[in-house]
Write a protein that holds these residues in place. Sequence first.
Motif, PDB file in Angstrom:
ATOM      1  N   VAL A   3       0.797  -1.170   0.115  1.00 20.30           N
ATOM      2  CA  VAL A   3      -0.129   0.099   0.194  1.00 20.30           C
ATOM      3  C   VAL A   3       1.016   1.359  -0.068  1.00 20.30           C
ATOM      4  O   VAL A   3       1.770   1.219   0.659  1.00 20.30           O
ATOM      5  N   ASP A   4       0.533   2.347  -0.845  1.00 19.91           N
ATOM      6  CA  ASP A   4       1.218   3.415  -1.074  1.00 19.91           C
ATOM      7  C   ASP A   4       0.862   4.429   0.216  1.00 19.91           C
ATOM      8  O   ASP A   4       0.142   5.232  -0.160  1.00 19.91           O
ATOM      9  N   TRP A   5       1.384   4.188   1.328  1.00 22.26           N
ATOM     10  CA  TRP A   5       1.016   4.937   2.662  1.00 22.26           C
ATOM     11  C   TRP A   5       1.282   6.397   2.390  1.00 22.26           C
ATOM     12  O   TRP A   5       0.528   7.434   2.822  1.00 22.26           O
ATOM     13  N   LEU A   6       2.416   6.704   2.037  1.00 23.47           N
ATOM     14  CA  LEU A   6       2.983   8.034   1.677  1.00 23.47           C
ATOM     15  C   LEU A   6       2.032   8.653   0.737  1.00 23.47           C
ATOM     16  O   LEU A   6       1.637   9.984   0.852  1.00 23.47           O
ATOM     17  N   GLY A   7       1.486   8.018  -0.047  1.00 20.41           N
ATOM     18  CA  GLY A   7       0.641   8.690  -1.564  1.00 20.41           C
ATOM     19  C   GLY A   7      -0.680   9.144  -0.583  1.00 20.41           C
ATOM     20  O   GLY A   7      -1.266  10.247  -0.700  1.00 20.41           O
ATOM     21  N   PHE A   8      -1.208   7.928   0.112  1.00 25.91           N
ATOM     22  CA  PHE A   8      -2.427   8.395   0.836  1.00 25.91           C
ATOM     23  C   PHE A   8      -2.508   9.607   1.824  1.00 25.91           C
ATOM     24  O   PHE A   8      -3.306  10.279   1.903  1.00 25.91           O
ATOM     25  N   GLY A   9      -1.325   9.489   2.512  1.00 23.92           N
ATOM     26  CA  GLY A   9      -0.936  10.549   3.714  1.00 23.92           C
ATOM     27  C   GLY A   9      -1.039  11.896   2.871  1.00 23.92           C
ATOM     28  O   GLY A   9      -1.310  13.017   3.463  1.00 23.92           O
TER      29      GLY A   9
END
Length: 107
Positions: A3-9
């Motif tokens: 999951v692209d957590w940085l992108g969602f953040g």
Amino acid sequence: MSVDWLGFGYAALVASGGIIGYAKAGSVPSLAAGLLFGSFAGLGAYQLSQNPNNVWISLITSGTLTAVMGTRFYNSGKFMPAGLIAGVSLLMVGRLALKMMEKTHEK
């Protein structure tokens, strides 16, 4: 698949910036732009989560925000919110550029 957590953040930061702009100043354009660009950033993060090579929506969104908010920061000299969003967007562009470079070196 990770999951692209940085992108969602990043998407959450952009969207919440628009909401805060509306709450503090009653700025409907800020709300609309924040939610629109936050949605595109979220879509880009989702696509990156599904396929790490699919960087285009994230790259276009963060590149556009870098240019627009960077110009606003340059003209106003105010760090909040223009400087913050421009800086974080520039970091996202760099991150995505590195992803693209990794992809070309893998071939």
